[in-house]
Design a protein around this motif. Structure first.
Motif, PDB file in Angstrom:
ATOM      1  N   TYR A  95       0.860  -1.178   0.000  1.00 50.24           N
ATOM      2  CA  TYR A  95       0.000   0.000   0.000  1.00 50.24           C
ATOM      3  C   TYR A  95       0.900   1.232   0.000  1.00 50.24           C
ATOM      4  O   TYR A  95       1.691   1.428   0.926  1.00 50.24           O
ATOM      5  CB  TYR A  95      -0.896   0.010   1.235  1.00 50.24           C
ATOM      6  CG  TYR A  95      -1.696  -1.263   1.400  1.00 50.24           C
ATOM      7  CD1 TYR A  95      -2.943  -1.410   0.802  1.00 50.24           C
ATOM      8  CD2 TYR A  95      -1.194  -2.325   2.155  1.00 50.24           C
ATOM      9  CE1 TYR A  95      -3.675  -2.580   0.950  1.00 50.24           C
ATOM     10  CE2 TYR A  95      -1.914  -3.498   2.302  1.00 50.24           C
ATOM     11  CZ  TYR A  95      -3.153  -3.620   1.691  1.00 50.24           C
ATOM     12  OH  TYR A  95      -3.872  -4.787   1.839  1.00 50.24           O
ATOM     13  N   PHE A  96       0.782   2.049  -1.044  1.00 52.18           N
ATOM     14  CA  PHE A  96       1.571   3.274  -1.138  1.00 52.18           C
ATOM     15  C   PHE A  96       0.612   4.439  -0.928  1.00 52.18           C
ATOM     16  O   PHE A  96      -0.275   4.700  -1.756  1.00 52.18           O
ATOM     17  CB  PHE A  96       2.250   3.376  -2.499  1.00 52.18           C
ATOM     18  CG  PHE A  96       3.092   4.617  -2.658  1.00 52.18           C
ATOM     19  CD1 PHE A  96       4.409   4.642  -2.209  1.00 52.18           C
ATOM     20  CD2 PHE A  96       2.574   5.767  -3.240  1.00 52.18           C
ATOM     21  CE1 PHE A  96       5.190   5.787  -2.344  1.00 52.18           C
ATOM     22  CE2 PHE A  96       3.337   6.908  -3.382  1.00 52.18           C
ATOM     23  CZ  PHE A  96       4.653   6.918  -2.926  1.00 52.18           C
ATOM     24  N   VAL A 116      -3.194   8.610  -6.649  1.00 51.71           N
ATOM     25  CA  VAL A 116      -1.987   7.808  -6.443  1.00 51.71           C
ATOM     26  C   VAL A 116      -2.171   6.481  -7.167  1.00 51.71           C
ATOM     27  O   VAL A 116      -3.234   5.855  -7.062  1.00 51.71           O
ATOM     28  CB  VAL A 116      -1.734   7.549  -4.940  1.00 51.71           C
ATOM     29  CG1 VAL A 116      -0.395   6.845  -4.742  1.00 51.71           C
ATOM     30  CG2 VAL A 116      -1.768   8.842  -4.151  1.00 51.71           C
ATOM     31  N   GLU A 117      -1.145   6.050  -7.898  1.00 51.89           N
ATOM     32  CA  GLU A 117      -1.234   4.763  -8.582  1.00 51.89           C
ATOM     33  C   GLU A 117       0.124   4.071  -8.597  1.00 51.89           C
ATOM     34  O   GLU A 117       1.176   4.703  -8.474  1.00 51.89           O
ATOM     35  CB  GLU A 117      -1.754   4.937 -10.005  1.00 51.89           C
ATOM     36  CG  GLU A 117      -0.881   5.796 -10.904  1.00 51.89           C
ATOM     37  CD  GLU A 117      -1.490   5.978 -12.283  1.00 51.89           C
ATOM     38  OE1 GLU A 117      -1.541   4.990 -13.039  1.00 51.89           O
ATOM     39  OE2 GLU A 117      -1.933   7.100 -12.579  1.00 51.89           O
ATOM     40  N   ILE A 118       0.074   2.736  -8.716  1.00 51.31           N
ATOM     41  CA  ILE A 118       1.273   1.908  -8.859  1.00 51.31           C
ATOM     42  C   ILE A 118       1.254   1.312 -10.261  1.00 51.31           C
ATOM     43  O   ILE A 118       0.221   0.819 -10.730  1.00 51.31           O
ATOM     44  CB  ILE A 118       1.317   0.792  -7.799  1.00 51.31           C
ATOM     45  CG1 ILE A 118       1.437   1.405  -6.401  1.00 51.31           C
ATOM     46  CG2 ILE A 118       2.491  -0.153  -8.064  1.00 51.31           C
ATOM     47  CD1 ILE A 118       1.401   0.372  -5.278  1.00 51.31           C
ATOM     48  N   MET A 119       2.402   1.349 -10.931  1.00 51.30           N
ATOM     49  CA  MET A 119       2.503   0.833 -12.300  1.00 51.30           C
ATOM     50  C   MET A 119       3.787   0.024 -12.457  1.00 51.30           C
ATOM     51  O   MET A 119       4.732   0.169 -11.671  1.00 51.30           O
ATOM     52  CB  MET A 119       2.488   1.992 -13.303  1.00 51.30           C
ATOM     53  CG  MET A 119       3.664   2.939 -13.167  1.00 51.30           C
ATOM     54  SD  MET A 119       3.615   4.294 -14.362  1.00 51.30           S
ATOM     55  CE  MET A 119       2.173   5.168 -13.800  1.00 51.30           C
ATOM     56  N   THR A 120       3.806  -0.827 -13.459  1.00 47.77           N
ATOM     57  CA  THR A 120       5.001  -1.596 -13.764  1.00 47.77           C
ATOM     58  C   THR A 120       6.014  -0.698 -14.465  1.00 47.77           C
ATOM     59  O   THR A 120       5.697   0.411 -14.911  1.00 47.77           O
ATOM     60  CB  THR A 120       4.670  -2.782 -14.677  1.00 47.77           C
ATOM     61  OG1 THR A 120       4.244  -2.278 -15.963  1.00 47.77           O
ATOM     62  CG2 THR A 120       3.548  -3.636 -14.085  1.00 47.77           C
ATOM     63  N   PRO A 130      -6.353   3.741  -9.869  1.00 45.98           N
ATOM     64  CA  PRO A 130      -5.640   4.490  -8.830  1.00 45.98           C
ATOM     65  C   PRO A 130      -6.509   4.703  -7.590  1.00 45.98           C
ATOM     66  O   PRO A 130      -7.707   4.411  -7.592  1.00 45.98           O
ATOM     67  CB  PRO A 130      -5.381   5.835  -9.524  1.00 45.98           C
ATOM     68  CG  PRO A 130      -6.591   6.005 -10.411  1.00 45.98           C
ATOM     69  CD  PRO A 130      -6.960   4.611 -10.880  1.00 45.98           C
ATOM     70  N   GLY A 131      -5.884   5.249  -6.549  1.00 45.46           N
ATOM     71  CA  GLY A 131      -6.619   5.709  -5.385  1.00 45.46           C
ATOM     72  C   GLY A 131      -6.793   7.209  -5.480  1.00 45.46           C
ATOM     73  O   GLY A 131      -5.854   7.932  -5.853  1.00 45.46           O
ATOM     74  N   ARG A 132      -7.996   7.688  -5.179  1.00 50.13           N
ATOM     75  CA  ARG A 132      -8.266   9.114  -5.336  1.00 50.13           C
ATOM     76  C   ARG A 132      -8.877   9.692  -4.068  1.00 50.13           C
ATOM     77  O   ARG A 132      -9.547   8.993  -3.313  1.00 50.13           O
ATOM     78  CB  ARG A 132      -9.233   9.357  -6.500  1.00 50.13           C
ATOM     79  CG  ARG A 132      -8.700   8.996  -7.864  1.00 50.13           C
ATOM     80  CD  ARG A 132      -9.648   9.468  -8.949  1.00 50.13           C
ATOM     81  NE  ARG A 132      -9.167   9.173 -10.298  1.00 50.13           N
ATOM     82  CZ  ARG A 132      -9.511   8.098 -10.987  1.00 50.13           C
ATOM     83  NH1 ARG A 132     -10.330   7.210 -10.445  1.00 50.13           N
ATOM     84  NH2 ARG A 132      -9.030   7.907 -12.202  1.00 50.13           N
ATOM     85  N   GLY A 143      -5.752  12.125   2.301  1.00 48.96           N
ATOM     86  CA  GLY A 143      -4.996  10.897   2.090  1.00 48.96           C
ATOM     87  C   GLY A 143      -5.561  10.063   0.959  1.00 48.96           C
ATOM     88  O   GLY A 143      -6.780   9.902   0.832  1.00 48.96           O
ATOM     89  N   ALA A 144      -4.686   9.535   0.104  1.00 46.70           N
ATOM     90  CA  ALA A 144      -5.079   8.624  -0.969  1.00 46.70           C
ATOM     91  C   ALA A 144      -4.041   7.505  -1.031  1.00 46.70           C
ATOM     92  O   ALA A 144      -2.876   7.703  -0.667  1.00 46.70           O
ATOM     93  CB  ALA A 144      -5.176   9.349  -2.308  1.00 46.70           C
ATOM     94  N   VAL A 145      -4.460   6.333  -1.500  1.00 44.81           N
ATOM     95  CA  VAL A 145      -3.572   5.173  -1.464  1.00 44.81           C
ATOM     96  C   VAL A 145      -3.691   4.367  -2.749  1.00 44.81           C
ATOM     97  O   VAL A 145      -4.768   4.259  -3.339  1.00 44.81           O
ATOM     98  CB  VAL A 145      -3.890   4.286  -0.237  1.00 44.81           C
ATOM     99  CG1 VAL A 145      -5.289   3.690  -0.338  1.00 44.81           C
ATOM    100  CG2 VAL A 145      -2.852   3.184  -0.054  1.00 44.81           C
ATOM    101  N   ALA A 146      -2.554   3.825  -3.204  1.00 42.91           N
ATOM    102  CA  ALA A 146      -2.505   2.890  -4.322  1.00 42.91           C
ATOM    103  C   ALA A 146      -2.152   1.513  -3.776  1.00 42.91           C
ATOM    104  O   ALA A 146      -1.433   1.393  -2.778  1.00 42.91           O
ATOM    105  CB  ALA A 146      -1.473   3.339  -5.357  1.00 42.91           C
ATOM    106  N   VAL A 147      -2.640   0.465  -4.462  1.00 45.47           N
ATOM    107  CA  VAL A 147      -2.518  -0.893  -3.931  1.00 45.47           C
ATOM    108  C   VAL A 147      -1.908  -1.820  -4.968  1.00 45.47           C
ATOM    109  O   VAL A 147      -2.257  -1.758  -6.158  1.00 45.47           O
ATOM    110  CB  VAL A 147      -3.910  -1.435  -3.513  1.00 45.47           C
ATOM    111  CG1 VAL A 147      -3.786  -2.854  -2.961  1.00 45.47           C
ATOM    112  CG2 VAL A 147      -4.558  -0.522  -2.476  1.00 45.47           C
TER     113      VAL A 147
END
Length: 448
Positions: A95-96, A116-120, A130-132, A143-147
């Protein structure tokens, strides 16, 4: 005993007693003089994580600095994008989170927010991203989180380099300055069996919780996630000023549910009428700082309140739900509550008189049996233990709880040292007693 022997023993006794007293004093009053001399410091608008590392995100992925799991980072971000590099394994969910901290009074609009997003490294966005999070009427900590979620036959499951992208959006007439942002990468270990449940739970009907009506107890909230005040079931009292957000936290174990309401009492009015749309806002966040639920009502200086639906029981399989409110309660740990009094309330209330706030909370159910993780969940910052329950019972912030735990360790050391010093003292006294029992003729064996 000779005068020389008495003198030596007297000095030994004095040294032992003085040393034991000094040890006890040093153990029970660490830093007393420096603490007494230090002047009180004003509370910050948002208290950042202790020891957070200063970092600067890259404008493109090629310049992205490394972010490691388990430690906090501090950066600033204006409207636009920032990139960070992650080295992920293939055995854990991650979780970022990013917490944006606008200054009080900053101009924000409904289109402004955080993504916030996680990508390769190939640029493919991972599932569940993403998390918004977006602003309402006020510039509050956001606060927002990417998984990156572990699951079979899904993208982003392999070990290697990934990137986190943080995007701040702001309208042309909104504040364009760079704002502080706190970054945190948290790692959730995989299950030991490797056969994690992959079926979403049944639909959980949202309902109004049954909340306590006991006498309120004073519990001042914190400025953010790092110094949020711990609460449990009960009725809690605080004060809010216009434009202020207070943070609280509650430990929820596996199988437990949270019911929550927030009430504002009458304010001291400077006008006969006033109204602030979204004057009272309540938001619930997960242990990994993702927003689960939020609700706002207007406030016009008269009694008003917000009641959130009762959460689903905390369960591992909640992560597979299609409902965001259920998906957010996937982990045992600290859940966070942010309560905001709208800045517009200042237009019709007295500056010197804060508005009384009452929180009613009910933690029900469980604790149920925890999933069989392959590694310690508490080491990753999740789960609920005895110290967490004690912090909620005593109403401690995380820094206060850490200080209390350190104090308990010091007392254990002092107790052990005191026991050792006492043992030495008893041995010395025993030696004096034996020497005193022996007469002048008993100082050594007689010769024939």
């Amino acid at each position: 005993m000779s005068k020389i022997g008495v003198g030596v023993m007297g000095r030994v006794r004095t040294t032992v007693l003085a040393g034991a007293a000094a040890l006890a004093l040093a153990g029970t009053l660490p830093g007393a003089a420096s603490a007494a001399a230090a002047p009180p410091q004003p509370a910050p608008a948002y208290r950042g994580a202790e020891g957070a590392e200063r970092i600067r995100g890259g404008p493109v992925s090629a310049d992205a600095p490394l972010v490691a799991a388990g430690r906090a980072y501090a950066d600033t971000i204006g409207p636009g994008e920032r990139f960070y590099r992650l080295n992920l394994d293939d055995a854990s969910s991650v979780y970022f989170s990013a917490v944006l901290q606008p200054p009080r009074g900053a101009e924000v609009g409904y289109s402004d927010g955080l993504e916030v997003e996680i990508m390769t490294k190939e640029g493919e966005r991972c599932p569940n991203n993403p998390g918004r999070a977006g602003f309402g009427y006020d510039p509050v900590p956001l606060g927002a989180v990417a998984v990156r979620r572990l699951e079979e036959d899904a993208a982003c499951q392999g070990a290697g380099v990934y990137f986190a992208k943080v995007t701040r959006t702001a309208a042309k007439d909104s504040d364009q300055s760079a704002w502080p942002v706190e970054l945190l990468l948290q790692r959730e270990p995989g299950l030991a069996s490797g056969n994690a449940p992959a079926i979403a739970p049944g639909v959980w009907p949202s309902a109004s919780p049954t909340l306590p009506g006991s006498e309120p107890v004073a519990r001042p909230g914190g400025t953010g996630f790092n110094d949020a005040r711990a609460l449990g079931s009960g009725v809690w009292r605080d004060d809010l000023r216009p434009g202020q957000t207070r943070f609280y936290r509650v430990p929820l174990d596996w199988g437990q549910q949270l019911g929550l309401s927030a009430e504002l009492a009458d304010a001291r009015m400077t006008k006969s009428y006033g109204s602030a749309p979204g004057g009272l806002t309540v938001a619930l966040y997960s242990p990994y700082r993702g927003q689960i639920e939020d609700k706002a009502v207007a406030y016009g200086g008269k009694q008003a309140g917000v009641t959130l639906p009762k959460t689903a029981p905390v369960a591992y399989e909640n992560r597979f739900s299609d409902t965001g409110q259920v998906r957010g309660v996937r982990l045992a740990g600290w859940y966070y509550i942010a309560v905001t009094l709208g800045a517009k309330v200042a237009e019709f209330t007295e500056d010197a008189s804060p508005v009384p706030l009452t929180l009613r909370m009910a933690v029900t159910g469980g604790p149920a049996r925890a999933p069989a993780y392959g590694e310690s969940l508490s080491a990753a910052g999740f789960g609920v233990g005895a110290d967490d329950r004690a912090a909620a019972r005593d109403g401690l912030t995380a820094p206060e709880a850490a200080e209390a735990a350190g104090g308990r360790s010091v007392m254990r050391v002092v107790a052990g040292a005191g026991f050792g010093a006492g043992t030495v003292l008893l041995l010395v006294l025993g030696g004096w007693f034996l020497l005193g029992r022996r007469g002048p003729g008993e100082q050594g064996p007689r010769r024939a």
